[in-house]
Enzyme design. Structure first.
Site, PDB file in Angstrom:
ATOM      1  N   HIS A 157      15.553  85.259  18.724  1.00  0.00           N
ATOM      2  CA  HIS A 157      14.807  86.456  18.798  1.00  0.00           C
ATOM      3  C   HIS A 157      13.165  86.429  18.810  1.00  0.00           C
ATOM      4  O   HIS A 157      12.357  87.359  18.580  1.00  0.00           O
ATOM      5  CB  HIS A 157      15.090  87.217  17.525  1.00  0.00           C
ATOM      6  CG  HIS A 157      16.568  87.723  17.470  1.00  0.00           C
ATOM      7  ND1 HIS A 157      17.349  88.105  16.269  1.00  0.00           N
ATOM      8  CD2 HIS A 157      17.490  87.756  18.458  1.00  0.00           C
ATOM      9  CE1 HIS A 157      18.239  88.571  16.547  1.00  0.00           C
ATOM     10  NE2 HIS A 157      18.617  88.237  17.928  1.00  0.00           N
ATOM     11  N   THR A 160      23.773  85.199   7.665  1.00  0.00           N
ATOM     12  CA  THR A 160      23.485  86.309   8.576  1.00  0.00           C
ATOM     13  C   THR A 160      24.697  87.210   8.317  1.00  0.00           C
ATOM     14  O   THR A 160      25.717  86.882   7.995  1.00  0.00           O
ATOM     15  CB  THR A 160      23.492  85.821   9.935  1.00  0.00           C
ATOM     16  OG1 THR A 160      23.292  86.915  10.774  1.00  0.00           O
ATOM     17  CG2 THR A 160      24.783  84.736  10.467  1.00  0.00           C
ATOM     18  N   SER A 161      24.235  88.716   8.518  1.00  0.00           N
ATOM     19  CA  SER A 161      25.223  89.358   8.231  1.00  0.00           C
ATOM     20  C   SER A 161      26.431  89.542   9.377  1.00  0.00           C
ATOM     21  O   SER A 161      27.395  90.484   9.128  1.00  0.00           O
ATOM     22  CB  SER A 161      24.407  90.939   8.137  1.00  0.00           C
ATOM     23  OG  SER A 161      23.715  91.147   9.397  1.00  0.00           O
ATOM     24  N   ASN A 209      26.887  82.407   2.723  1.00  0.00           N
ATOM     25  CA  ASN A 209      26.446  83.515   2.721  1.00  0.00           C
ATOM     26  C   ASN A 209      26.520  83.987   1.235  1.00  0.00           C
ATOM     27  O   ASN A 209      27.599  83.698   0.217  1.00  0.00           O
ATOM     28  CB  ASN A 209      26.995  84.818   3.370  1.00  0.00           C
ATOM     29  CG  ASN A 209      26.334  85.925   3.661  1.00  0.00           C
ATOM     30  OD1 ASN A 209      25.914  86.779   2.807  1.00  0.00           O
ATOM     31  ND2 ASN A 209      25.968  85.972   4.977  1.00  0.00           N
TER      32      ASN A 209
HETATM   33  P1  OAD Z   1      20.555  90.553   7.808  1.00  0.00           P
HETATM   34  O1  OAD Z   1      19.249  91.373   6.812  1.00  0.00           O
HETATM   35  O2  OAD Z   1      21.303  91.706   8.615  1.00  0.00           O
HETATM   36  O3  OAD Z   1      21.540  89.774   6.875  1.00  0.00           O
HETATM   37  C1  OAD Z   1      21.046  88.807   5.921  1.00  0.00           C
HETATM   38  C2  OAD Z   1      22.360  88.413   5.536  1.00  0.00           C
HETATM   39  O4  OAD Z   1      22.131  87.216   4.533  1.00  0.00           O
HETATM   40  C3  OAD Z   1      23.219  89.184   4.640  1.00  0.00           C
HETATM   41  O5  OAD Z   1      24.650  88.856   5.103  1.00  0.00           O
HETATM   42  C4  OAD Z   1      23.170  88.709   3.199  1.00  0.00           C
HETATM   43  O6  OAD Z   1      24.202  88.635   2.338  1.00  0.00           O
HETATM   44  C5  OAD Z   1      22.756  87.112   3.420  1.00  0.00           C
HETATM   45  N1  OAD Z   1      21.908  86.602   2.269  1.00  0.00           N
HETATM   46  C6  OAD Z   1      20.844  87.232   1.591  1.00  0.00           C
HETATM   47  N2  OAD Z   1      20.149  86.268   0.722  1.00  0.00           N
HETATM   48  C7  OAD Z   1      20.890  85.116   0.737  1.00  0.00           C
HETATM   49  C8  OAD Z   1      20.572  83.963   0.348  1.00  0.00           C
HETATM   50  N3  OAD Z   1      19.920  83.624  -0.609  1.00  0.00           N
HETATM   51  N4  OAD Z   1      21.654  82.963   0.879  1.00  0.00           N
HETATM   52  C9  OAD Z   1      22.744  83.325   1.737  1.00  0.00           C
HETATM   53  N5  OAD Z   1      22.855  84.356   2.167  1.00  0.00           N
HETATM   54  C10 OAD Z   1      22.073  85.430   2.193  1.00  0.00           C
HETATM   55  O7  OAD Z   1      19.826  89.758   8.719  1.00  0.00           O
HETATM   56  P2  OAD Z   1      20.025  88.924  10.137  1.00  0.00           P
HETATM   57  O8  OAD Z   1      21.824  88.683  10.086  1.00  0.00           O
HETATM   58  O9  OAD Z   1      19.448  87.630  10.408  1.00  0.00           O
HETATM   59  O10 OAD Z   1      16.781  91.155  14.888  1.00  0.00           O
HETATM   60  O11 OAD Z   1      19.769  90.022  11.000  1.00  0.00           O
HETATM   61  C11 OAD Z   1      20.034  89.819  12.435  1.00  0.00           C
HETATM   62  C12 OAD Z   1      19.048  90.287  13.176  1.00  0.00           C
HETATM   63  O12 OAD Z   1      18.874  91.813  12.739  1.00  0.00           O
HETATM   64  C13 OAD Z   1      17.443  89.773  13.001  1.00  0.00           C
HETATM   65  O13 OAD Z   1      17.202  88.752  13.473  1.00  0.00           O
HETATM   66  C14 OAD Z   1      16.750  91.159  13.164  1.00  0.00           C
HETATM   67  C15 OAD Z   1      17.306  92.149  12.568  1.00  0.00           C
HETATM   68  O14 OAD Z   1      17.082  93.597  13.012  1.00  0.00           O
HETATM   69  C16 OAD Z   1      15.673  91.436  15.449  1.00  0.00           C
HETATM   70  O15 OAD Z   1      14.430  91.582  14.711  1.00  0.00           O
HETATM   71  C17 OAD Z   1      15.714  91.603  16.873  1.00  0.00           C
END
Ligand code: OAD
Length: 245
Positions: free
Chosen positions: A121, A190-191, A215
């Site tokens: 990204h 990641t979600s 996660n």
């Molecule tokens: P999200 O904010 O959607 O998800 C974060 C995930 O991390 C969730 O499943 C939480 O349960 C988990 N989580 C939170 N704290 C944690 C911890 N301490 N240890 C382990 N897990 C934990 O973020 P992404 O999946 O990265 O895109 O989102 C994907 C994309 O959506 C991002 O790259 C961004 C966003 O909009 C762009 O900017 C293009």
């Protein structure tokens, strides 16, 4: 928290794997203090990422989008990699074939020392001219708004892949090649809601890899993985390299 037997199974996989892919999302950086996108603290002035991280939002109001990125830059500039980032560097050094795919733009994997990686990204410290397309590093905090290209004077934008934009061909090629050849795939923090990364676990699975998720909570990927360990990345990921009892 993870069951002991799931953790043991995964440690055995880590110890024997010759080809590892790690996919990370905002959860791994949450342990360094960077807000996730979909957590409550991910909102800025009540905007969601989907409201601001789009070419349309930038066209409509570049100042607003840059103000959001300045908020994120200031937050991220003070953050350091955590034990989960450092463990991934160690995995890279120990394993013959290794590739890290991160959706995070904060650069914390590079700060930790990861070298074999695709930042699919983009990276918050890189900017791109909207006129001449020149890409360069810019570590200003804050960026002076509106930022202008040194070469042609055009408006600069973050060099980040926004919603509705395509990932770089080279990143996709490398990622899919790694997913198809790996025997272990770790999905961390990641979600699993944003494609194409949300489809990566099933590609690795389809091509025969053992797939594990780490996660805080269950996700849409949990039903398809071989092992799901619930907890903080910074606590669980370092355990993967502990000696097997
Ligand atoms: P999200 O904010 O959607 O998800 C974060 C995930 O991390 C969730 O499943 C939480 O349960 C988990 N989580 C939170 N704290 C944690 C911890 N301490 N240890 C382990 N897990 C934990 O973020 P992404 O999946 O990265 O895109 O989102 C994907 C994309 O959506 C991002 O790259 C961004 C966003 O909009 C762009 O900017 C293009």
């Amino acid at each position: 928290m993870a069951s002991g037997s799931d953790l043991s199974r995964l440690k055995e996989q880590v110890a024997s794997a010759t080809d590892i892919v790690v996919l990370t999302g905002a959860g791994i950086s949450a342990d360094s203090g960077v807000p996730t996108f979909r957590g409550k603290d991910g909102l800025w002035r009540n905007f969601r990422a989907e409201d601001l991280a789009t070419p349309e939002a930038f066209e409509r109001d570049p100042r607003l989008v840059w103000e959001w990125y300045n908020w994120r830059r200031e937050l991220i500039a003070a953050k350091r990699p955590n034990p989960a980032h450092h463990t991934i560097v160690e995995l890279e050094q120990r394993c013959r074939h290794f590739w890290l795919i991160t959706q995070n733009v904060d650069g914390l994997h590079r700060d930790a020392g990861s070298q074999k990686l695709s930042e699919i990204h983009g990276n918050i410290w890189m900017v791109r001219c909207t006129v001449c397309c020149h890409v360069f590093e810019n570590r200003d905090v804050p960026v002076q708004i509106p930022p202008k290209c040194h070469d042609c004077g055009g408006l600069l934008r973050p060099h980040i892949v926004w919603f509705g934009e395509s990932l770089a061909d080279e990143d996709l090629r490398r990622s899919y090649a790694a997913l198809r050849s790996c025997n272990l795939c770790l999905i961390i923090g990641t979600s699993g809601l944003v494609y194409p990364a949300a489809g990566f676990a099933s590609v690795a699975k389809e091509f025969g890899a053992f797939v594990a998720e780490i996660n805080l909570d269950s996700t849409s990927q949990s039903p398809l993985v071989d092992v799901s360990l619930l907890g903080r990345a910074k606590d669980i990921v370092p355990l993967l390299l502990d000696p097997i009892q």
